[in-house]
Write a protein that holds these residues in place. Sequence first.
Motif, PDB file in Angstrom:
ATOM      1  N   GLU A 142     -24.025 -34.590 -15.878  1.00 10.84           N
ATOM      2  CA  GLU A 142     -22.089 -34.200 -15.625  1.00 10.84           C
ATOM      3  C   GLU A 142     -21.823 -34.768 -14.319  1.00 10.84           C
ATOM      4  OE1 GLU A 142     -21.163 -33.536 -18.692  1.00 10.84           O
ATOM      5  OE2 GLU A 142     -22.711 -33.566 -19.504  1.00 10.84           O
ATOM      6  N   GLU A 143     -22.374 -35.234 -14.020  1.00 13.74           N
ATOM      7  CA  GLU A 143     -22.101 -35.536 -11.877  1.00 13.74           C
ATOM      8  C   GLU A 143     -20.981 -34.709 -11.976  1.00 13.74           C
ATOM      9  OE1 GLU A 143     -20.695 -39.292 -12.964  1.00 13.74           O
ATOM     10  OE2 GLU A 143     -22.249 -40.257 -13.793  1.00 13.74           O
ATOM     11  N   MET A 144     -21.796 -33.367 -11.927  1.00 16.88           N
ATOM     12  CA  MET A 144     -20.516 -32.436 -10.741  1.00 16.88           C
ATOM     13  C   MET A 144     -21.189 -32.540  -9.950  1.00 16.88           C
ATOM     14  SD  MET A 144     -20.569 -29.243 -13.796  1.00 16.88           S
ATOM     15  CE  MET A 144     -19.345 -28.320 -12.905  1.00 16.88           C
ATOM     16  N   SER A 145     -20.112 -31.965  -8.873  1.00 15.42           N
ATOM     17  CA  SER A 145     -20.293 -31.629  -7.210  1.00 15.42           C
ATOM     18  C   SER A 145     -21.424 -30.261  -7.139  1.00 15.42           C
ATOM     19  CB  SER A 145     -18.727 -31.467  -6.835  1.00 15.42           C
ATOM     20  OG  SER A 145     -17.961 -30.542  -6.925  1.00 15.42           O
ATOM     21  N   TYR A 146     -21.819 -29.783  -6.036  1.00 13.08           N
ATOM     22  CA  TYR A 146     -22.376 -29.144  -5.322  1.00 13.08           C
ATOM     23  C   TYR A 146     -21.793 -27.677  -5.411  1.00 13.08           C
ATOM     24  CZ  TYR A 146     -26.077 -32.059  -4.051  1.00 13.08           C
ATOM     25  OH  TYR A 146     -27.247 -32.854  -3.601  1.00 13.08           O
TER      26      TYR A 146
END
Length: 187
Positions: A142-146
């Motif tokens: 999903e390439e979500m940020s931390y």
Amino acid sequence: MRAPKGFEQQALPHLDAAYSLAFWLMRDRADAEDVVQDAYIRALRGFDGFRGEAMRPWLLAIVRNVAWRALAVRRRFTNNVIPIEAAYARPDQDEPGVMDIPSGEPSAETRLIEAGDRALLTRALDALTPLFREVLVLREIEEMSYAEIATVLGVPQGTVMSRLSRARAELRLRFKDLAQENGKHAV
């Protein structure tokens, strides 16, 4: 109550991400669909209380909570979910291992996908505990940020980074074992 149209405009673009997270946690298409449906109903009911600008992390947090609740119910009947403490312990150890410091080189997931070993990677990811699968799915798929992952999981960013490091290490081990079983060279 805000119009359902506003909810649809903001929430429906994230339906694929919601299903992806639910599927990787539940490991069953029908169960994942049930989780997403339940999560969207809960999100619609709580939409009036939504005050953020980032619908995706808020919505995926609801999906995650519904999925974990469903897994808890499933565990009562099948006992196939392990306690969080066990997720950090290796099968041959009683205590959690020392956390490895990640290197600056590309992750195992990136190299495997580039090499075309998606099926083997999927099997290795499937072998991970839901705790580790969810953080890998949110970050790598999903390439979500931390920060977004921290919001979804309801934990500090440091916990996200630690969990992600452990999940990647475990994925490498699982992949290596599967590769050796299949007579391939592990990356």
